[in-house]
Design an enzyme around this catalytic site. Structure first.
Site, PDB file in Angstrom:
ATOM      1  N   HIS A  77      -9.534   1.176   5.092  1.00  0.00           N
ATOM      2  CA  HIS A  77      -8.238   1.361   5.760  1.00  0.00           C
ATOM      3  C   HIS A  77      -8.438   2.303   6.950  1.00  0.00           C
ATOM      4  O   HIS A  77      -9.257   3.232   6.890  1.00  0.00           O
ATOM      5  CB  HIS A  77      -7.227   1.940   4.764  1.00  0.00           C
ATOM      6  CG  HIS A  77      -5.837   1.930   5.317  1.00  0.00           C
ATOM      7  ND1 HIS A  77      -5.400   2.869   6.216  1.00  0.00           N
ATOM      8  CD2 HIS A  77      -4.796   1.077   5.137  1.00  0.00           C
ATOM      9  CE1 HIS A  77      -4.147   2.604   6.562  1.00  0.00           C
ATOM     10  NE2 HIS A  77      -3.763   1.516   5.908  1.00  0.00           N
ATOM     11  N   GLU A 114      -5.085  -4.681  10.844  1.00  0.00           N
ATOM     12  CA  GLU A 114      -4.071  -3.639  10.994  1.00  0.00           C
ATOM     13  C   GLU A 114      -4.350  -2.850  12.271  1.00  0.00           C
ATOM     14  O   GLU A 114      -5.178  -1.920  12.266  1.00  0.00           O
ATOM     15  CB  GLU A 114      -4.116  -2.674   9.806  1.00  0.00           C
ATOM     16  CG  GLU A 114      -3.728  -3.299   8.495  1.00  0.00           C
ATOM     17  CD  GLU A 114      -3.164  -2.257   7.528  1.00  0.00           C
ATOM     18  OE1 GLU A 114      -2.064  -2.472   7.025  1.00  0.00           O
ATOM     19  OE2 GLU A 114      -3.809  -1.218   7.300  1.00  0.00           O
ATOM     20  N   ASN A 153       0.867  -1.184   0.000  1.00  0.00           N
ATOM     21  CA  ASN A 153       0.000   0.000   0.000  1.00  0.00           C
ATOM     22  C   ASN A 153       0.899   1.227   0.000  1.00  0.00           C
ATOM     23  O   ASN A 153       1.497   1.567   1.025  1.00  0.00           O
ATOM     24  CB  ASN A 153      -0.903  -0.031   1.247  1.00  0.00           C
ATOM     25  CG  ASN A 153      -1.739   1.237   1.373  1.00  0.00           C
ATOM     26  OD1 ASN A 153      -1.809   2.050   0.447  1.00  0.00           O
ATOM     27  ND2 ASN A 153      -2.381   1.413   2.527  1.00  0.00           N
ATOM     28  N   GLU A 156      -6.842   4.735   7.964  1.00  0.00           N
ATOM     29  CA  GLU A 156      -6.691   6.161   7.645  1.00  0.00           C
ATOM     30  C   GLU A 156      -7.969   6.716   7.022  1.00  0.00           C
ATOM     31  O   GLU A 156      -8.319   7.880   7.234  1.00  0.00           O
ATOM     32  CB  GLU A 156      -5.470   6.354   6.733  1.00  0.00           C
ATOM     33  CG  GLU A 156      -4.169   6.151   7.521  1.00  0.00           C
ATOM     34  CD  GLU A 156      -3.014   5.591   6.707  1.00  0.00           C
ATOM     35  OE1 GLU A 156      -3.040   5.680   5.470  1.00  0.00           O
ATOM     36  OE2 GLU A 156      -2.069   5.058   7.324  1.00  0.00           O
ATOM     37  N   LYS A 214       0.098   4.234  -0.323  1.00  0.00           N
ATOM     38  CA  LYS A 214      -0.575   5.415   0.242  1.00  0.00           C
ATOM     39  C   LYS A 214      -0.396   6.616  -0.707  1.00  0.00           C
ATOM     40  O   LYS A 214      -0.347   6.428  -1.920  1.00  0.00           O
ATOM     41  CB  LYS A 214      -0.074   5.679   1.664  1.00  0.00           C
ATOM     42  CG  LYS A 214      -0.205   4.413   2.544  1.00  0.00           C
ATOM     43  CD  LYS A 214      -0.034   4.655   4.012  1.00  0.00           C
ATOM     44  CE  LYS A 214      -0.212   3.326   4.764  1.00  0.00           C
ATOM     45  NZ  LYS A 214      -0.142   3.442   6.199  1.00  0.00           N
ATOM     46  N   SER A 271       3.642  -1.868  10.482  1.00  0.00           N
ATOM     47  CA  SER A 271       5.089  -1.909  10.707  1.00  0.00           C
ATOM     48  C   SER A 271       5.713  -3.253  10.336  1.00  0.00           C
ATOM     49  O   SER A 271       6.629  -3.726  11.011  1.00  0.00           O
ATOM     50  CB  SER A 271       5.424  -1.518  12.149  1.00  0.00           C
ATOM     51  OG  SER A 271       5.058  -0.170  12.381  1.00  0.00           O
ATOM     52  N   GLY A 292       2.724   2.585  10.794  1.00  0.00           N
ATOM     53  CA  GLY A 292       3.691   3.677  10.622  1.00  0.00           C
ATOM     54  C   GLY A 292       4.424   4.061  11.885  1.00  0.00           C
ATOM     55  O   GLY A 292       5.068   5.113  11.944  1.00  0.00           O
TER      56      GLY A 292
HETATM   57  P1  13P Z   1       3.162   0.586   7.703  1.00  0.00           P
HETATM   58  O1  13P Z   1       3.651  -0.732   7.133  1.00  0.00           O
HETATM   59  O2  13P Z   1       3.904   1.756   7.218  1.00  0.00           O
HETATM   60  O3  13P Z   1       3.052   0.491   9.195  1.00  0.00           O
HETATM   61  O4  13P Z   1       1.667   0.780   7.166  1.00  0.00           O
HETATM   62  C1  13P Z   1       0.761  -0.247   7.285  1.00  0.00           C
HETATM   63  C2  13P Z   1      -0.430   0.087   6.493  1.00  0.00           C
HETATM   64  O5  13P Z   1      -1.181   0.980   6.838  1.00  0.00           O
HETATM   65  C3  13P Z   1      -0.669  -0.677   5.251  1.00  0.00           C
HETATM   66  O6  13P Z   1      -1.962  -0.482   4.782  1.00  0.00           O
END
Ligand code: 13P
Length: 267
Positions: free
Chosen positions: A102, A179, A10, A104, A12, A225, A185
């Site tokens: 997601h 997640e 992903n 976010e 983003k 992560s 992150g």
């Molecule tokens: P990270 O791997 O940067 O923690 O992000 C995970 C994520 O949100 C994947 O959709």
């Protein structure tokens, strides 16, 4: 039941078209050089919308062993919805998968469990395979509500699909991605025990609502992560079928190392 491993990058809101093409090309070179190893797994790249077309062309002009996914879609199918992108448009630009719900999107853009369920319908209507993201935030984990929150998020989606008499094939095309919000992150991934507990519970909930063959076919990913040095410990657990990778998917070498850790070398 043996499920094909699935590793999703992903990206983003990162990457203009040229660097996105470069990244996908680097990843592709590695896979093509070691093709037999990757026949047993699915790799999906989810770039920003603006890079989808270029990556689709790259896929078409090569023997690509990865598929294309989008990061979001509209619940609507067409019309006066300025700024939205519908499922048919994603199919048109070569997507096979789409991320839905997601964290976010849920926290920054107010997506509710009900909206997430509607987006799953939109995806299925357009022959896209939805990857439904679920996860508790830090307070929910600290207060001991993790499993309740995940159950609520999952059951809203499942009950609307069941009420709408969704076919077994469509249900089996779902993927769930666990997640934990606090792990995204932050560099603080969930422990193997935490992941195993949640994934076992998710599989149990699937079995409570769906025929066994469907519940067993749905893939469960872990995200939060994931890095080359923890991928093997997290992504090869019994009920973990792969990973949803954010930051580490932006470096070809890291992403490929994660895929290698998740895919047994004999496949
Ligand atoms: P990270 O791997 O940067 O923690 O992000 C995970 C994520 O949100 C994947 O959709």
């Amino acid at each position: 039941m043996q499920r094909r491993a699935l590793i999703v990058g992903n990206w983003k809101m990162n990457g203009l078209i040229a660097p996105s093409l470069l990244l996908a090309t680097e990843i592709q070179h590695h896979f093509t050089a070691n093709l037999p190893r990757y026949r047993g797994c699915d790799v999906v790249l989810c770039p920003p919308f603006t890079a989808l077309h270029a990556l689709h062309q790259l896929r078409e002009s090569n023997e690509a062993c990865w598929q294309l996914g989008a990061q979001n879609l509209s619940v609507e199918s067409h019309g006066a919805h300025t700024g939205e992108i519908c499922g048919a448009m994603l199919r048109d630009v070569g997507c096979q998968y789409v991320l839905v719900g997601h964290s976010e999107r849920r926290t920054l853009y107010g997506e509710t469990d009900q909206l997430v369920a509607q987006k799953v319908f939109s995806a299925l209507r357009n022959q896209l395979w939805p990857i439904v993201c679920l996860g508790e935030n830090l307070v929910e984990r600290q207060q001991g509500h993790t499993l309740t929150v995940l159950q609520r998020q999952l059951e809203v989606v499942l009950s609307s699909l069941i009420e709408a008499h969704t076919s077994s094939d469509q249900l089996a095309s779902l993927t769930l991605a666990y997640e934990p919000v606090w792990a995204i992150g932050t560099g603080h991934h969930a422990t193997a025990a935490q992941v195993a507990e949640v994934h076992d519970r998710l599989r149990q909930i699937l079995h409570q609502h769906l025929p066994a063959s469907v519940a067993d076919a749905i893939r469960l990913l872990y995200g939060g992560s994931v890095k080359p040095d923890n991928a093997s410990a997290l992504l090869t657990l019994a009920n973990v079928d792969g990973g949803l990778v954010g930051g580490a998917s932006l470096q070809a070498a890291d992403f490929v190392a994660i895929v290698d850790a998740a895919v047994p070398s004999e496949s």
